[in-house]
Design an enzyme around this catalytic site. Sequence first.
Site, PDB file in Angstrom:
ATOM      1  CG  PHE B 214      -1.791  -1.051   1.497  1.00 54.00           C
ATOM      2  CD1 PHE B 214      -1.381  -2.228   2.095  1.00 54.00           C
ATOM      3  CD2 PHE B 214      -3.122  -0.921   1.117  1.00 54.00           C
ATOM      4  CE1 PHE B 214      -2.266  -3.272   2.304  1.00 54.00           C
ATOM      5  CE2 PHE B 214      -4.020  -1.962   1.338  1.00 54.00           C
ATOM      6  CZ  PHE B 214      -3.585  -3.139   1.920  1.00 54.00           C
ATOM      7  CG  ASP B 215       1.063   5.883  -1.663  1.00 55.20           C
ATOM      8  OD1 ASP B 215       0.386   6.770  -2.207  1.00 55.20           O
ATOM      9  OD2 ASP B 215       2.108   6.121  -1.025  1.00 55.20           O
ATOM     10  N   GLY B 216       0.935   5.214   1.266  1.00 57.66           N
ATOM     11  CA  GLY B 216       0.427   5.770   2.517  1.00 57.66           C
ATOM     12  C   GLY B 216      -0.651   6.816   2.291  1.00 57.66           C
TER      13      GLY B 216
END
Lengths: 384, 369
Positions: B214-216
């Site tokens: 996941f990206d943040g």
Amino acid sequence: MTLYPGQVMKGQNPMPLTPPPNSNGDSNDSWDENKGFCESVGPTKKPQTEPVRRARKVEGGIFFPKPENAVTIAVSSRVLFRTEKEQKVFEEKGVEEYLNYQVQHENEPLAPGPAFPFVKALEAVNSQLRELYPESEELFDIVLVTYNHAHVGVRLINTINHHNLFIERFCMTGGSSPIGYLKAWHTNLYLSADAEKVQEALAEGIAAATMFMPEKQVEVSETQLRVAFDGDAVLFSDESERIFKAHGLDKFFEHERENEHTLLEHGPLKGFLEALGKLQKKFYAKGHRLNCPIRTYLVTARSAASSGIRALKTLRAWGLETDEALFLAGAPKGPMLEKIRPHIYFDDQMFHIEGAAERGTIAAHVPYGIAQMYSHRKSTNSAK
Amino acid sequence: MTLYPGQVMKGQNPMPLTPPPNSNGDSNDSWDENKGFCESVGPTKKPQTPKPENAVTIAVSSRVLFRTEKEQKVFEEKGVEEYLNYQVQHENEPLAPGPAFPFVKALEAVNSQLRELYPESEELFDIVLVTYNHAHVGVRLINTINHHNLFIERFCMTGGSSPIGYLKAWHTNLYLSADAEKVQEALAEGIAAATMFMPEKQVEVSETQLRVAFDGDAVLFSDESERIFKAHGLDKFFEHERENEHTLLEHGPLKGFLEALGKLQKKFYAKGHRLNCPIRTYLVTARSAASSGIRALKTLRAWGLETDEALFLAGAPKGPMLEKIRPHIYFDDQMFHIEGAAERGTIAAHVPYGIAQMYSHRKSTNSAK
């Protein structure tokens, strides 16, 4: 701790009432500058319960170079900071207790470890590079690589900020091997407390060394990065070492003389010396040869007249040079290193590493080559 | 393709004269046992499908589960009727795997491991095929699913209307589609969703461990920090993050999915599988650790979530890191990163949420936060 004019702390946020002990005291300037912005928070005299930090200023300089352009140094949390207590909790009580412990103590910064002065010196060099070459990405880039889980990240970040380090790139692998990521970071040097990981990295062609906490700590320069290298099995391959160990000193000298014009093969840290040399040339180009902020040393047990030529010719052919070269012909390295006071000294033999550490020299072991087959207490400090 | 002992193919139906290529050949046993009951259908021993509210429901469209470029072309160039004819004519030709295929396979691998440890539990992954297609095309889809030994028993063939309404009815935890508009509709309804693309080359992914990256910002977290960065620059962003260190970030569209994964992970931990858990999650963020990392970590912790690995890149390219991770799926809100990932064969899914959507992907720069 001296702050250099070009360093990241310029124009600090004046809000904290108890500035960290080493702030530059440039407060008037920054107060006016930021007053409008700070109106909402205001000059309240709130009591502060934990140490306050300024936010970094990163615009107007290169602070996040592309990994392929920078000289990337990957350090593990265990060599950057002292984590003996935490290690003990992990080993005696297991993962869950260890994570709890870290979370409970996350506002307590860790103490500096063996790689700390080295990293500080890298940052000092960076600020001088930025002054001379504001647009260049050819800087040192420090990446924290750790087996730790993200939970521990908060304590590590607090510690980094407490010590005013600039480490923004993290790889928290939560138990898996970090070696795969080292290549993705274009790592030029990997420092760890774990000899196995270091060996894995070396096998992947990445310069790596195991660091140990010296028994006592000597002061090292805050303005000039000093890196010392052993010759055989560090800068050069271990071929000569093999001949010496198999056939003795005389055969070794013969072999060296016969092969005087043949270059030695490169060793695991040749690439790192090369990277340092590239940065040194940038300083030379701006007239800083005599007082260059990076200084390199060759400290070898080789004998100059009998086996020195091959080493020097090899370095020259590689387009590399060290600023200083000490041919010891078997004399102990400890006292020499004590005088040099490097931020890091690379050697392949534990015997030398231990000798250096006894005198407070920060030494890093390169577990490469034939010397690893000999227990460190058995190998003698002999001339080559 | 490895079949695990607990997997669905045990006790195959011996009736078809041309059994599917991977039948287990356990025919005698099941024939006797079920002869009476199964006369008309046959003694298949496929596991029960869980109730949607208990399971982690993944809705996939046919266009991301399989490759349908040829069929799409027929539809666009010649219209619906030709398209339906084409599909019916080719209905015995299975379609090739699409970008979501390895992800779905990995979900099934996790399911079989969950069933071994918790035979009575309904807390499993449940895959629903959601498609605009008409029922005509259903035969081809079913044939393809069986050909690839997938276990997808729930279908929503909407024959042209929007499937979004059904997603809620299915208690969908994640919706994957090739159509960005549908994905945006789903996000607006509060359903985690992402648009998938076929990577240019395909790297091998694990068949035993599901890996989700996941990206943040604007994926797990809201896009609030992204907005400040884009409006005021890096220094102001760092200041803002430091001042608000103790304030949690708002949640983003995929927080719920990470939560669902975490719940299943804990089931494995409870049985002593922490170190080699069949589900592994990664945070791969452009955030800078010392300057803006604390807020992200504290927020995750406050939500009771954790990712197994966290990479703070401070603007370094994500491509090489993702190449090492080899996730079955990687969620990011910026097309720039999606394209960078796809170039190296990483399966990437775009979450069209937040302020980054206002910036064309070619203009956004790979910068530190």
